[in-house]
Design an enzyme around this catalytic site. Structure first.
Site, PDB file in Angstrom:
ATOM      1  CB  SER A 141      -0.720  -0.084   1.317  1.00 35.36           C
ATOM      2  OG  SER A 141      -1.428   1.299   1.458  1.00 35.36           O
ATOM      3  CE1 TYR A 154      -3.662  -2.205   5.480  1.00 35.44           C
ATOM      4  CE2 TYR A 154      -3.171  -0.020   4.777  1.00 35.44           C
ATOM      5  CZ  TYR A 154      -3.596  -1.060   4.425  1.00 35.44           C
ATOM      6  OH  TYR A 154      -3.725  -1.668   3.144  1.00 35.44           O
TER       7      TYR A 154
HETATM    8  P1  NAP Z   1     -11.338  -6.441   0.396  1.00 30.96           P
HETATM    9  O1  NAP Z   1     -12.142  -6.417  -0.490  1.00 30.96           O
HETATM   10  O2  NAP Z   1     -11.659  -6.239   2.135  1.00 30.96           O
HETATM   11  O3  NAP Z   1     -10.405  -7.997   0.553  1.00 30.96           O
HETATM   12  C1  NAP Z   1      -9.853  -8.624   1.372  1.00 30.96           C
HETATM   13  C2  NAP Z   1      -9.378 -10.106   1.095  1.00 30.96           C
HETATM   14  O4  NAP Z   1      -8.587 -10.411   2.182  1.00 30.96           O
HETATM   15  C3  NAP Z   1     -10.618 -10.901   1.115  1.00 30.96           C
HETATM   16  O5  NAP Z   1     -10.566 -11.828  -0.104  1.00 30.96           O
HETATM   17  C4  NAP Z   1     -10.690 -11.506   2.228  1.00 30.96           C
HETATM   18  O6  NAP Z   1     -11.354 -13.107   2.121  1.00 30.96           O
HETATM   19  C5  NAP Z   1      -9.172 -11.727   2.519  1.00 30.96           C
HETATM   20  N1  NAP Z   1      -8.716 -12.134   4.059  1.00 30.96           N
HETATM   21  C6  NAP Z   1      -8.981 -10.963   5.302  1.00 30.96           C
HETATM   22  N2  NAP Z   1      -8.915 -11.650   6.176  1.00 30.96           N
HETATM   23  C7  NAP Z   1      -8.358 -13.176   5.860  1.00 30.96           C
HETATM   24  C8  NAP Z   1      -7.965 -14.274   6.611  1.00 30.96           C
HETATM   25  N3  NAP Z   1      -8.028 -14.264   8.029  1.00 30.96           N
HETATM   26  N4  NAP Z   1      -7.866 -15.465   5.830  1.00 30.96           N
HETATM   27  C9  NAP Z   1      -7.924 -15.534   4.583  1.00 30.96           C
HETATM   28  N5  NAP Z   1      -8.461 -14.602   3.982  1.00 30.96           N
HETATM   29  C10 NAP Z   1      -8.555 -13.244   4.440  1.00 30.96           C
HETATM   30  O7  NAP Z   1     -10.113  -5.514   0.436  1.00 30.96           O
HETATM   31  P2  NAP Z   1      -8.875  -5.068  -0.770  1.00 30.96           P
HETATM   32  O8  NAP Z   1      -8.920  -3.733  -1.081  1.00 30.96           O
HETATM   33  O9  NAP Z   1      -9.442  -6.088  -1.938  1.00 30.96           O
HETATM   34  O10 NAP Z   1      -7.483  -5.630  -0.056  1.00 30.96           O
HETATM   35  C11 NAP Z   1      -6.654  -6.464  -0.685  1.00 30.96           C
HETATM   36  C12 NAP Z   1      -5.143  -6.027  -0.421  1.00 30.96           C
HETATM   37  O11 NAP Z   1      -4.988  -4.742  -0.926  1.00 30.96           O
HETATM   38  C13 NAP Z   1      -4.883  -5.908   0.934  1.00 30.96           C
HETATM   39  O12 NAP Z   1      -3.615  -6.448   1.492  1.00 30.96           O
HETATM   40  C14 NAP Z   1      -4.855  -4.454   1.403  1.00 30.96           C
HETATM   41  O13 NAP Z   1      -4.356  -3.994   2.500  1.00 30.96           O
HETATM   42  C15 NAP Z   1      -4.535  -3.668   0.134  1.00 30.96           C
HETATM   43  N6  NAP Z   1      -4.730  -2.485  -0.097  1.00 30.96           N
HETATM   44  C16 NAP Z   1      -5.964  -2.169  -0.394  1.00 30.96           C
HETATM   45  C17 NAP Z   1      -6.140  -0.681  -0.466  1.00 30.96           C
HETATM   46  C18 NAP Z   1      -7.804  -0.176  -0.877  1.00 30.96           C
HETATM   47  O14 NAP Z   1      -7.879   1.021  -0.597  1.00 30.96           O
HETATM   48  N7  NAP Z   1      -8.663  -0.906  -0.932  1.00 30.96           N
HETATM   49  C19 NAP Z   1      -5.052   0.290  -0.729  1.00 30.96           C
HETATM   50  C20 NAP Z   1      -4.048  -0.160  -0.568  1.00 30.96           C
HETATM   51  C21 NAP Z   1      -3.536  -1.491  -0.365  1.00 30.96           C
HETATM   52  P3  NAP Z   1     -12.263 -13.517   3.255  1.00 30.96           P
HETATM   53  O15 NAP Z   1     -12.993 -12.451   4.073  1.00 30.96           O
HETATM   54  O16 NAP Z   1     -13.315 -14.154   2.359  1.00 30.96           O
HETATM   55  O17 NAP Z   1     -11.470 -14.381   4.026  1.00 30.96           O
END
Ligand code: NAP
Length: 238
Positions: A141, A154
């Site tokens: 991120s 975070y």
């Molecule tokens: P999201 O829609 O909340 O997706 C998060 C994913 O992580 C889900 O598929 C969830 O699956 C999985 N996950 C969470 N806890 C878990 C666990 N205990 N075991 C297995 N899987 C787990 O968020 P996203 O935005 O796509 O985030 C993906 C990545 O991008 C993350 O690393 C986040 O830090 C990074 N990121 C996001 C943003 C943003 O603004 N969205 C910006 C920068 C970086 P289940 O709940 O089905 O287990």
């Protein structure tokens, strides 16, 4: 790297960035192993990926659990005979002051954003070394490069993830492994902490998960002799 028939394991594939990355790899003809805890949403993503006529397996796993991670990683070579690309995407964030952050929130972020990445990568290394050319993709991120109030836990996980990835790259590149860390700003997903999902942002200019997926796939497809090791991706006009 040619992505056709490569075997790709993607964590956090049930929604958001992981879902978009899965569909982009499927469209490119890669074979997929998708994982998350939400079996129903994972199945939906898998069904959509199969419409691109490629093989897609799912494993429901909680990345808190080392034994489940070991089983998950072994599933890829068990099913497809190899593992070429590991995408460490699963992650979450709780945003509150140090004074108000709970131990459980802190521990969950470190367990999924950092410890699970280490465990999955360590377990995958023997298979990735055996591949002619391999990739580990880490979704970090811009919070791994910046700091802000209410972001202590975070940001610490994402700064830590970038450090982990750089060390991994220095250790494994002699084995043909390339390591890419992508640092998105805000992306339109349900990203949040634990079961608290945020609604996808209605802002029209926000980066979409598909944009992140496209950036990852383009970096993977340059010749093996060259490595894009880090990408920042942010809205052009926020
Ligand atoms: P999201 O829609 O909340 O997706 C998060 C994913 O992580 C889900 O598929 C969830 O699956 C999985 N996950 C969470 N806890 C878990 C666990 N205990 N075991 C297995 N899987 C787990 O968020 P996203 O935005 O796509 O985030 C993906 C990545 O991008 C993350 O690393 C986040 O830090 C990074 N990121 C996001 C943003 C943003 O603004 N969205 C910006 C920068 C970086 P289940 O709940 O089905 O287990």
């Amino acid at each position: 790297m040619k992505l056709q028939n490569k075997v790709v394991l993607i964590t956090g594939a049930s929604r958001g960035i992981g879902e978009a990355v899965a569909l982009a790899f499927a469209q490119a003809g890669a074979k997929l192993l998708l994982t998350a805890r939400d079996a129903e949403r994972l199945q939906q993503v898998a069904e959509q990926a199969r419409t691109y006529q490629t093989e897609v397996e799912t494993v429901v796993a909680d990345l808190h659990d080392e034994a489940q991670i070991k089983k998950l990683i072994a599933h890829a070579p068990g099913k497809f005979g190899r593992l070429d690309i590991l995408v460490n995407n699963a992650g979450l964030g709780y945003f509150s002051s140090v004074a108000e952050m709970t131990t459980a929130q802190w521990d969950e972020m470190f367990a999924i954003n950092l410890r699970a990445v280490f465990l999955a990568t360590r377990e995958a290394i023997p298979y990735l070394r055996a591949a002619d050319e391999s990739f580990v993709v880490n979704v970090a991120s811009l919070a791994g490069k910046n700091t802000f109030a209410n972001g202590s836990g975070y940001t610490a996980t994402k700064w830590g993830l970038r450090a982990f990835a750089q060390c991994l790259m220095l250790e494994e590149r002699k084995h043909g492994m390339r390591v890419l860390t992508i640092c998105p700003g805000s992306v339109a997903t349900e990203f949040g902490g634990g079961n608290e999902r945020m609604p996808r942002s209605p802002k029209p200019n926000i980066v979409q998960p598909e944009d992140v997926a496209e950036a990852i796939l383009s970096a993977l497809q340059i010749p093996q002799r060259a490595m894009v090791s880090e990408i920042d991706i942010r809205p052009t006009n926020p």
